[in-house]
Write a protein that holds these residues in place. Sequence first.
Motif, short mmCIF file in Angstrom:
data_model
loop_
_atom_site.label_atom_id
_atom_site.label_comp_id
_atom_site.label_asym_id
_atom_site.label_seq_id
_atom_site.Cartn_x
_atom_site.Cartn_y
_atom_site.Cartn_z
N ILE A 326 0.83 -1.21 0.00
CA ILE A 326 0.00 0.00 0.00
C ILE A 326 0.87 1.26 0.00
N GLY A 327 2.11 1.10 -0.45
CA GLY A 327 2.98 2.26 -0.65
C GLY A 327 3.62 2.81 0.60
N MET A 328 3.74 1.97 1.64
CA MET A 328 4.34 2.42 2.89
C MET A 328 5.57 1.58 3.19
N ASN A 329 6.75 2.17 2.98
CA ASN A 329 8.00 1.47 3.25
C ASN A 329 8.41 1.73 4.69
N ILE A 330 8.27 0.71 5.52
CA ILE A 330 8.55 0.87 6.95
C ILE A 330 9.98 0.43 7.25
N THR A 331 10.74 1.36 7.79
CA THR A 331 12.12 1.10 8.18
C THR A 331 12.15 0.40 9.53
N GLU A 332 12.66 -0.83 9.55
CA GLU A 332 12.84 -1.50 10.83
C GLU A 332 14.18 -1.06 11.42
N ALA A 333 14.17 -0.82 12.71
CA ALA A 333 15.38 -0.37 13.39
C ALA A 333 15.57 -1.13 14.68
N TRP A 334 16.78 -1.07 15.19
CA TRP A 334 17.10 -1.74 16.45
C TRP A 334 17.96 -0.81 17.30
N GLY A 335 17.69 -0.84 18.58
CA GLY A 335 18.48 -0.07 19.52
C GLY A 335 18.04 -0.45 20.92
N MET A 336 18.65 0.15 21.91
CA MET A 336 18.31 -0.18 23.29
C MET A 336 18.60 1.02 24.19
N SER A 337 18.07 0.97 25.40
CA SER A 337 18.29 2.07 26.34
C SER A 337 19.78 2.36 26.51
N GLU A 338 20.58 1.29 26.48
CA GLU A 338 22.01 1.43 26.76
C GLU A 338 22.80 2.10 25.64
N ASN A 339 22.23 2.25 24.44
CA ASN A 339 22.96 2.93 23.36
C ASN A 339 22.17 4.07 22.73
N CYS A 340 21.26 4.65 23.51
CA CYS A 340 20.44 5.78 23.05
C CYS A 340 19.52 5.41 21.88
N ALA A 341 19.30 4.11 21.68
CA ALA A 341 18.33 3.58 20.68
C ALA A 341 18.78 3.75 19.24
N TYR A 342 19.79 4.57 18.98
CA TYR A 342 20.27 4.73 17.61
C TYR A 342 21.42 3.76 17.40
N ALA A 343 21.15 2.69 16.63
CA ALA A 343 22.17 1.65 16.46
C ALA A 343 22.18 1.13 15.04
N THR A 344 21.10 0.44 14.63
CA THR A 344 20.99 -0.04 13.25
C THR A 344 19.62 0.34 12.70
N LEU A 345 19.54 0.59 11.41
CA LEU A 345 18.25 0.88 10.78
C LEU A 345 18.34 0.65 9.27
N ASN A 346 17.21 0.25 8.71
CA ASN A 346 17.12 -0.01 7.27
C ASN A 346 16.70 1.28 6.57
N TYR A 347 17.59 2.27 6.63
CA TYR A 347 17.32 3.55 5.97
C TYR A 347 18.63 4.09 5.39
N PRO A 348 18.65 4.51 4.11
CA PRO A 348 17.53 4.50 3.17
C PRO A 348 16.95 3.09 3.00
N PHE A 349 15.63 3.03 2.85
CA PHE A 349 14.91 1.76 2.84
C PHE A 349 15.35 0.87 1.68
N GLN A 350 15.63 -0.39 2.02
CA GLN A 350 15.98 -1.40 1.03
C GLN A 350 14.99 -2.55 1.15
N ALA A 351 14.15 -2.74 0.12
CA ALA A 351 13.11 -3.77 0.18
C ALA A 351 13.70 -5.16 0.33
N ASN A 352 14.86 -5.39 -0.29
CA ASN A 352 15.45 -6.73 -0.23
C ASN A 352 16.08 -7.03 1.14
N LYS A 353 16.05 -6.04 2.04
CA LYS A 353 16.59 -6.25 3.39
C LYS A 353 15.48 -6.29 4.45
#
Length: 551
Positions: A326-353
């Motif tokens: 439906i035209g919505m590319n959702i970036t999945e991301a991972w992080g945790m309290s211990e690293n300020c939540a910014y760690a890995t993310l699928n952005y720019p969005f890659q459909a094959n990932k």
Amino acid sequence: MQETVKTPLEMLDHWVDVQGDKIYLRQPINGQYVDFTWQQVKQKAQQLAGGLRHLGLKPGDKVAILSKNCAEWFITDFALMMGGYVSVPIYPTANASTISYVIKHSEAKAVFVGKLDYWKDQEPGVGGDILRLAMPYDTMPAQYQWDALLSVGEPLTDYPYPELDSLMTLIYTSGSTGNPKGVMHSYAGFCQTAEQVGKHLNGSSDDRVLSYLPLAHITERTYIQGSSFYIGGTVSFAESLDTFVDDVKRAKPTLFLSVPRLWTVFQQNVIAKIGATKLNVLLSIPILGGIVAKKIRTELGLNHARVLGCGSAPVSPLLLQWYRRIGMNITEAWGMSENCAYATLNYPFQANKIGTVGKAGLNCDVKIGEGDELLFKSPGNMLGYYKQPEATAETFTEDGYLRTGDCASIDADGYVNITGRVKDNFKSAKGKYIAPVPIERKLAQNTNIELMCVIGSGLPHPVALIQLSDAAASADRETIRASLKETMDLVNPTLESHEILDAMVVVSEKWEIENDVLTPTLKIKRHVLEQRFNELVDGQRKAVVKWQDEL
């Protein structure tokens, strides 16, 4: 270390100079926005900081914030920085015992109480011996109300910018396996991370976000509040759960973050309105499919969003594929309290990932350690756990990497696939270790399922506990049974022999924060469900599907 990073107070001054009359915060009250410009936010924060100083709070004191997201939450946070205080956010859904634990453990000298749905149940946790300060909402009794706080002292206009290596905040974990731990973050770590989020997502002052996930959680604090300091965009808030869809539409977010459970609920609501078969047919028709997809995005209030995010818990790749249709590319991301939540993310969005949580962010480094544990390093890594030096030492490797507690693999392109939590893996009665998360992801293809948890410590084979969607819960039981059985029969042949499910059990009671099954960030407390269900489901065999009342 990027010593040139500016603190939030420096950025506040910057935006006041550059766009002081531009609206920064939009707080809905009775369906209408009450707006705050950058200049007004600074002025109110100075007044509030002056009030806190007048009340005798000293730099370095801990001050708790117990409130749902609102404009005053941001203003309070700025005021705490101006006064040199350390903020201690508490989840607005926390029960009385958790609130009491956090206040006592952090040694908070005062607590701001604001928008709360169940303040009468929570008040015993606050106690009577701490200074209570009330935001302008229906909340628990307090010694000082908001307007009085703004006028009780002289505005604090002469304040130093915080030292980058000083303690900014204590972020308490959601406590999925015991008492929450107080994660210590410095200004340097938080600010560099928040700045990198803005850069990575190409943020600008034209961006609009909706702040509704708890600000006591590091993801909202970094991605939404923190990045707003550096991109200068506009932040709107949600008024209530009942008005949420209208709040999204009114905010017209260009960046929108959510969690798997809410993305699942959005999907189920769309399917309930249109029907799965009919929707598939409509989306398959050229031109018409595009019109239908746009209408769905508009109904969700997300037709302006250029970045959509998902994190905090595992999400089914099939759900992300459904949104892609439906035209919505959702970036999945991972992080945790211990690293300020910014760690890995699928952005720019890659459909094959899709199915991965993306690759390491700016200035972030990941690698695989012993037992397939994901190790992580970035400027956003915590200083340590408050008052827990031994736990801190155990959490870091000798070369300074954070032991994340997540099992993972990294592909040739650097994309990370999380396969479960080290502590979630359990041993069956046959002595074999089972990782439940990959099994749960496979089961999530069934849209009748809203939440699930695979348990089985000490059992011959694992069992999947299922919470049905609202639509499925009110549908014909035998129809749903056949659907779940079909899914289990498709999934079981893909599993190792010791992983094969003996049963699916549909639970009677919805899993909520209030009944201690979900954390405030909507993670499932697997150990709680194991305690409640292991004995009950033992003895189920041959891939049966049963309701709890049939056991």
